[in-house]
Design an enzyme around this catalytic site. Structure first.
Site, PDB file in Angstrom:
ATOM      1  N   ASP A   1      -3.149  -0.052   6.498  1.00 16.75           N
ATOM      2  CA  ASP A   1      -3.928  -0.527   5.354  1.00 16.75           C
ATOM      3  C   ASP A   1      -3.301  -1.773   4.727  1.00 16.75           C
ATOM      4  OD1 ASP A   1      -5.619   1.565   5.817  1.00 16.75           O
ATOM      5  OD2 ASP A   1      -5.208   2.632   3.952  1.00 16.75           O
TER       6      ASP A   1
ATOM      7  N   ASP B   1       0.859  -1.190   0.000  1.00 20.88           N
ATOM      8  CA  ASP B   1       0.000   0.000   0.000  1.00 20.88           C
ATOM      9  C   ASP B   1       0.890   1.232   0.000  1.00 20.88           C
ATOM     10  OD1 ASP B   1      -2.855   1.145   0.387  1.00 20.88           O
ATOM     11  OD2 ASP B   1      -1.665   2.211   1.885  1.00 20.88           O
TER      12      ASP B   1
ATOM     13  N   HIS C   1      -5.668   4.855   6.094  1.00 17.90           N
ATOM     14  CA  HIS C   1      -4.846   5.766   5.301  1.00 17.90           C
ATOM     15  C   HIS C   1      -3.458   5.950   5.899  1.00 17.90           C
ATOM     16  CE1 HIS C   1      -8.506   6.255   3.166  1.00 17.90           C
ATOM     17  NE2 HIS C   1      -9.090   6.907   4.157  1.00 17.90           N
TER      18      HIS C   1
ATOM     19  N   GLU D   1       0.822   5.649   0.259  1.00 19.09           N
ATOM     20  CA  GLU D   1       0.128   6.918   0.475  1.00 19.09           C
ATOM     21  C   GLU D   1       0.913   7.968  -0.291  1.00 19.09           C
ATOM     22  OE1 GLU D   1      -2.748   6.958   1.847  1.00 19.09           O
ATOM     23  OE2 GLU D   1      -2.687   4.919   2.651  1.00 19.09           O
TER      24      GLU D   1
END
Length: 225
Positions: free
Chosen positions: A199, A36, A194, A38
């Site tokens: 996540d 994941d 987030h 961000e």
């Protein structure tokens, strides 16, 4: 280019062939690695990579998969990177936080790739396949970082992936990560969402749960090629 054609051209890339290993047999020589990111926006070419996490997947003696090892880094934006204010508001990332302790893209990617290559060798797999929730987004940012740094040893397949949004839609009728986890009986704290680490770990639990549920239902057996 088809996946099979790519595999033929890169047969030896990434570590020990060994289809006898149960993980290699289960995923045709691939090792699932959950990722994941961000970011500072939606454009992988122009927008900053701000956090990245990866979870390697293991397999027990009964053939059930589980989240094995987590790698997580806060990342310094590359030079000239775009960062949208709306993206920071959405993720809650504070770039000037004194405890952020970000590292360069190069450090983050090299450390993650080193861990992935170690897992490939341990599982007799030739290449990693990215698992993500809306996986094309995460894979796009990984590939963009690789291209920026001209990295020659990327253990991930460049275009194949497992998307848990699709898998969860099939298994549970839910495509949003929080709702899919709830349907799967996985605790999910929206206040932690987030964060790339949180996540990724929840996506790994979801992926393993779906794979294991399918096995329990008799949906996969170890057939020789």
């Amino acid at each position: 280019m088809s996946e099979d054609h790519f595999d033929d051209e890169h047969e030896g890339h990434g570590g020990g062939g060994g289809s006898r290993h149960p993980m290699a047999a289960r995923f045709r020589g691939y090792l699932p690695v959950v990722v994941d990111v961000e970011t500072g926006g939606f454009n992988s070419a122009t927008d900053a990579l701000l956090e990245i996490a990866a979870v390697t997947i293991g397999m027990d003696e009964r053939g059930f998969v589980f989240p094995e090892h987590t790698y997580f880094f806060r990342v310094e934006p590359f030079e000239g990177a775009n960062i949208e204010a709306a993206a920071l508001e959405f993720t809650g990332i504070k770039l000037d936080h004194p405890l952020r302790m970000a590292v360069s893209e190069e450090t983050a990617m090299n450390d993650i790739f080193r861990g992935v290559r170690k897992a490939l060798k341990a599982n007799g797999c030739k290449r990693a396949v990215l698992v993500g929730h809306n996986a094309s987004f995460d894979l796009g940012f990984v590939n963009a970082a690789v291209a920026r740094m001209d990295m020659k040893r990327n253990p991930f397949h460049p275009f194949s992936s497992f998307d848990t949004a699709t898998l969860a839609g099939l298994a549970y009728g839910q495509t949003v990560l929080a709702k899919a986890c709830q349907a799967a009986g996985i605790d999910f704290d929206g206040r932690e969402a987030h964060s790339a680490r949180y996540d990724t770990e929840k996506t790994a639990e979801l992926f393993c749960g779906i794979v294991n549920r399918w096995k329990e239902m008799g949906g996969w057996e170890d057939f020789d090629d």
